[in-house]
Design a protein around this motif. Structure first.
Motif, PDB file in Angstrom:
ATOM      1  N   THR A   9       0.915  44.718  49.203  1.00 16.65           N
ATOM      2  CA  THR A   9       0.609  44.476  47.787  1.00 16.65           C
ATOM      3  C   THR A   9      -0.169  45.669  47.228  1.00 16.65           C
ATOM      4  O   THR A   9      -0.764  46.457  47.973  1.00 16.65           O
ATOM      5  CB  THR A   9      -0.273  43.219  47.590  1.00 16.65           C
ATOM      6  OG1 THR A   9      -1.589  43.488  48.107  1.00 16.65           O
ATOM      7  CG2 THR A   9       0.306  41.993  48.282  1.00 16.65           C
ATOM      8  N   ASN A  11      -2.999  45.716  45.726  1.00 17.07           N
ATOM      9  CA  ASN A  11      -4.426  45.734  46.027  1.00 17.07           C
ATOM     10  C   ASN A  11      -4.719  46.018  47.501  1.00 17.07           C
ATOM     11  O   ASN A  11      -5.732  46.630  47.825  1.00 17.07           O
ATOM     12  CB  ASN A  11      -5.070  44.423  45.555  1.00 17.07           C
ATOM     13  CG  ASN A  11      -5.062  44.349  44.036  1.00 17.07           C
ATOM     14  OD1 ASN A  11      -5.539  45.259  43.362  1.00 17.07           O
ATOM     15  ND2 ASN A  11      -4.486  43.286  43.494  1.00 17.07           N
ATOM     16  N   LYS A  14      -4.639  49.846  48.214  1.00 15.19           N
ATOM     17  CA  LYS A  14      -5.897  50.561  47.926  1.00 15.19           C
ATOM     18  C   LYS A  14      -6.782  50.602  49.170  1.00 15.19           C
ATOM     19  O   LYS A  14      -7.386  51.631  49.489  1.00 15.19           O
ATOM     20  CB  LYS A  14      -6.700  49.817  46.843  1.00 15.19           C
ATOM     21  CG  LYS A  14      -6.095  49.698  45.488  1.00 15.19           C
ATOM     22  CD  LYS A  14      -7.047  48.801  44.687  1.00 15.19           C
ATOM     23  CE  LYS A  14      -6.538  48.448  43.331  1.00 15.19           C
ATOM     24  NZ  LYS A  14      -7.424  47.461  42.656  1.00 15.19           N
ATOM     25  N   ILE A  33       1.744  36.558  52.290  1.00 17.70           N
ATOM     26  CA  ILE A  33       1.560  35.707  51.107  1.00 17.70           C
ATOM     27  C   ILE A  33       2.887  35.128  50.616  1.00 17.70           C
ATOM     28  O   ILE A  33       2.894  34.185  49.849  1.00 17.70           O
ATOM     29  CB  ILE A  33       0.817  36.448  49.965  1.00 17.70           C
ATOM     30  CG1 ILE A  33       1.608  37.666  49.483  1.00 17.70           C
ATOM     31  CG2 ILE A  33      -0.585  36.837  50.381  1.00 17.70           C
ATOM     32  CD1 ILE A  33       1.037  38.275  48.193  1.00 17.70           C
ATOM     33  N   GLN A  38      -1.846  32.685  52.885  1.00 19.31           N
ATOM     34  CA  GLN A  38      -3.118  32.761  52.149  1.00 19.31           C
ATOM     35  C   GLN A  38      -3.721  31.382  51.881  1.00 19.31           C
ATOM     36  O   GLN A  38      -4.863  31.263  51.465  1.00 19.31           O
ATOM     37  CB  GLN A  38      -2.933  33.541  50.830  1.00 19.31           C
ATOM     38  CG  GLN A  38      -2.164  32.845  49.721  1.00 19.31           C
ATOM     39  CD  GLN A  38      -0.653  32.999  49.865  1.00 19.31           C
ATOM     40  OE1 GLN A  38      -0.119  33.103  50.949  1.00 19.31           O
ATOM     41  NE2 GLN A  38       0.044  32.990  48.740  1.00 19.31           N
ATOM     42  N   HIS A  39      -2.902  30.336  52.106  1.00 24.70           N
ATOM     43  CA  HIS A  39      -3.407  28.969  51.860  1.00 24.70           C
ATOM     44  C   HIS A  39      -3.891  28.292  53.141  1.00 24.70           C
ATOM     45  O   HIS A  39      -4.326  27.148  53.098  1.00 24.70           O
ATOM     46  CB  HIS A  39      -2.305  28.107  51.219  1.00 24.70           C
ATOM     47  CG  HIS A  39      -1.777  28.700  49.937  1.00 24.70           C
ATOM     48  ND1 HIS A  39      -2.606  29.024  48.885  1.00 24.70           N
ATOM     49  CD2 HIS A  39      -0.520  29.047  49.551  1.00 24.70           C
ATOM     50  CE1 HIS A  39      -1.882  29.554  47.907  1.00 24.70           C
ATOM     51  NE2 HIS A  39      -0.618  29.586  48.290  1.00 24.70           N
ATOM     52  N   GLY A  50      -7.949  32.400  47.995  1.00 28.10           N
ATOM     53  CA  GLY A  50      -6.607  32.465  48.587  1.00 28.10           C
ATOM     54  C   GLY A  50      -5.843  33.723  48.221  1.00 28.10           C
ATOM     55  O   GLY A  50      -4.640  33.674  47.965  1.00 28.10           O
ATOM     56  N   LYS A  51      -6.547  34.849  48.178  1.00 29.22           N
ATOM     57  CA  LYS A  51      -5.886  36.113  47.821  1.00 29.22           C
ATOM     58  C   LYS A  51      -6.276  37.229  48.775  1.00 29.22           C
ATOM     59  O   LYS A  51      -7.399  37.261  49.275  1.00 29.22           O
ATOM     60  CB  LYS A  51      -6.247  36.507  46.391  1.00 29.22           C
ATOM     61  CG  LYS A  51      -5.674  35.515  45.371  1.00 29.22           C
ATOM     62  CD  LYS A  51      -5.841  36.008  43.956  1.00 29.22           C
ATOM     63  CE  LYS A  51      -5.407  34.956  42.948  1.00 29.22           C
ATOM     64  NZ  LYS A  51      -3.994  34.642  42.987  1.00 29.22           N
ATOM     65  N   VAL A  52      -5.303  38.130  48.997  1.00 32.09           N
ATOM     66  CA  VAL A  52      -5.592  39.351  49.746  1.00 32.09           C
ATOM     67  C   VAL A  52      -5.798  40.478  48.737  1.00 32.09           C
ATOM     68  O   VAL A  52      -5.303  40.387  47.612  1.00 32.09           O
ATOM     69  CB  VAL A  52      -4.425  39.722  50.709  1.00 32.09           C
ATOM     70  CG1 VAL A  52      -4.347  38.736  51.837  1.00 32.09           C
ATOM     71  CG2 VAL A  52      -3.092  39.879  49.993  1.00 32.09           C
ATOM     72  N   PRO A  53      -6.529  41.526  49.142  1.00 33.37           N
ATOM     73  CA  PRO A  53      -7.109  41.820  50.439  1.00 33.37           C
ATOM     74  C   PRO A  53      -8.485  41.183  50.643  1.00 33.37           C
ATOM     75  O   PRO A  53      -9.169  40.833  49.682  1.00 33.37           O
ATOM     76  CB  PRO A  53      -7.240  43.350  50.404  1.00 33.37           C
ATOM     77  CG  PRO A  53      -7.520  43.656  48.963  1.00 33.37           C
ATOM     78  CD  PRO A  53      -6.697  42.658  48.195  1.00 33.37           C
ATOM     79  N   GLU A  64     -11.811  40.904  46.684  1.00 29.99           N
ATOM     80  CA  GLU A  64     -11.733  41.759  45.490  1.00 29.99           C
ATOM     81  C   GLU A  64     -11.637  43.224  45.928  1.00 29.99           C
ATOM     82  O   GLU A  64     -12.622  43.835  46.391  1.00 29.99           O
ATOM     83  CB  GLU A  64     -12.914  41.560  44.528  1.00 29.99           C
ATOM     84  CG  GLU A  64     -12.858  40.242  43.787  1.00 29.99           C
ATOM     85  CD  GLU A  64     -11.610  40.101  42.918  1.00 29.99           C
ATOM     86  OE1 GLU A  64     -11.178  41.078  42.288  1.00 29.99           O
ATOM     87  OE2 GLU A  64     -11.053  38.985  42.887  1.00 29.99           O
ATOM     88  N   SER A  65     -10.445  43.776  45.723  1.00 30.49           N
ATOM     89  CA  SER A  65     -10.166  45.108  46.261  1.00 30.49           C
ATOM     90  C   SER A  65     -11.170  46.177  45.828  1.00 30.49           C
ATOM     91  O   SER A  65     -11.559  47.021  46.636  1.00 30.49           O
ATOM     92  CB  SER A  65      -8.743  45.536  45.883  1.00 30.49           C
ATOM     93  OG  SER A  65      -8.561  45.484  44.488  1.00 30.49           O
TER      94      SER A  65
HETATM   95  N1  LIG Z   1      -8.491  40.950  41.743  1.00 29.29           N
HETATM   96  C1  LIG Z   1      -7.998  40.792  43.096  1.00 29.29           C
HETATM   97  C2  LIG Z   1      -6.538  40.417  43.010  1.00 29.29           C
HETATM   98  C3  LIG Z   1      -6.008  39.960  44.362  1.00 29.29           C
HETATM   99  C4  LIG Z   1      -4.608  39.398  44.217  1.00 29.29           C
HETATM  100  O1  LIG Z   1      -4.169  39.027  43.118  1.00 29.29           O
HETATM  101  N2  LIG Z   1      -3.908  39.343  45.338  1.00 29.29           N
HETATM  102  C5  LIG Z   1      -2.553  38.843  45.315  1.00 29.29           C
HETATM  103  C6  LIG Z   1      -1.594  39.887  45.846  1.00 29.29           C
HETATM  104  S1  LIG Z   1      -1.775  41.424  44.935  1.00 29.29           S
HETATM  105  C7  LIG Z   1      -2.464  37.610  46.213  1.00 29.29           C
HETATM  106  O2  LIG Z   1      -3.058  37.566  47.264  1.00 29.29           O
HETATM  107  N3  LIG Z   1      -1.691  36.625  45.787  1.00 29.29           N
HETATM  108  C8  LIG Z   1      -1.447  35.443  46.552  1.00 29.29           C
HETATM  109  C9  LIG Z   1      -1.522  34.199  45.713  1.00 29.29           C
HETATM  110  O3  LIG Z   1      -1.981  34.290  44.555  1.00 29.29           O
HETATM  111  O4  LIG Z   1      -1.115  33.150  46.194  1.00 29.29           O
HETATM  112  C10 LIG Z   1      -8.192  42.107  43.875  1.00 29.29           C
HETATM  113  O5  LIG Z   1      -8.352  43.158  43.239  1.00 29.29           O
HETATM  114  O6  LIG Z   1      -8.221  42.082  45.105  1.00 29.29           O
END
Ligand SMILES: N[C@@H](CCC(=O)N[C@@H](CS)C(=O)NCC(=O)O)C(=O)O
Length: 212
Positions: A9, A11, A14, A33, A38-39, A50-53, A64-65
């Motif tokens: 992804t 993020n 980075k 994901i 992520q869940h 529930g988000k990467v990274p 938060e990247s």
């Molecule tokens: N603001 C967060 C955004 C993180 C984000 O949106 N990650 C997405 C992939 S780029 C994710 O994990 N999505 C999985 C989901 O929402 O289920 C950051 O900068 O890390």
């Protein structure tokens, strides 16, 4: 050992760019994901959003990247020991990226490539905002090599990741020669090349990290 939980992804890219740039050691843990990893309860314990990274290091867990970029740069002693003015600039770019560039480019991607029901108005609206963002970045890069004067920093890494997707988003850089030059210079860095190759390759699910 620092653990980096990520996937292919914007993020996560980075974070890998920064790890490779600084030479910090880490273990990569893929979180698929697309399959819903992520869940899982384990992952939600690390990041309830529930988000990467995500990274985990010395008892600290960060999501938060851009917050992770700041943590890594500080840990590696990279780029943040410059003047207060430069640190302010880096912070401004990180907040701009997280609150403006990222969300708006994300909307362009959604309305151009993901939405099941097309919406020409939404696509035109977000494309126009993304184009303004490109014009702004191009102007800022007019008289300087990188976003923070001539020093390559986490500000460049943060902004580069979406710019690298411009082709895929149908956003032209023809009128943005300064961005084109800046992006080319970043892409030519060994750390960037390795990071892009790694995430472009399905081996992320078997390899622990890019080979040396
Ligand atoms: N603001 C967060 C955004 C993180 C984000 O949106 N990650 C997405 C992939 S780029 C994710 O994990 N999505 C999985 C989901 O929402 O289920 C950051 O900068 O890390």
């Amino acid at each position: 050992m620092l653990k980096f939980y990520g996937y292919n992804t914007i993020n996560s890219l980075k974070i890998l760019m920064c790890l490779l740039e600084t030479g910090l050691d880490y273990d990569f843990i893929p979180i698929n994901i697309r399959k819903g990893d992520q869940h899982s309860t384990d992952f939600r314990t690390l990041n309830p959003a529930g988000k990467v990274p995500v990274i985990s290091d010395e008892g600290r867990i960060l999501a938060e990247s851009n917050a992770i970029l700041l943590y890594l740069a500080k840990k590696a002693g990279w780029g943040l020991t410059t003047s207060a003015e430069n640190i302010d600039k880096i912070n401004i770019w990180l907040f701009y990226q997280a609150s403006s560039q990222g969300p708006y480019f994300g909307q362009v991607e959604y309305w151009s490539a993901i939405a099941k029901t097309p919406n020409a108005d939404a696509l035109a609206h977000y494309t126009s905002i993304a184009k303004n963002s490109i014009a702004y970045l191009n102007k800022e890069l007019e008289n300087q090599k990188y976003l923070c004067a001539d020093i390559y920093s986490i500000a460049d890494i943060a902004l580069f990741s979406w710019i690298n997707e411009c082709d895929h988003l149908g956003l032209s850089l023809e009128d943005a020669p300064n961005i084109a030059r800046w992006s080319k210079a970043i892409k030519a860095r060994p750390a960037t090349t390795k990071a892009i190759e790694f995430f472009g390759d399905k081996s992320i699910f078997t390899a622990k990290k890019p080979t040396e």
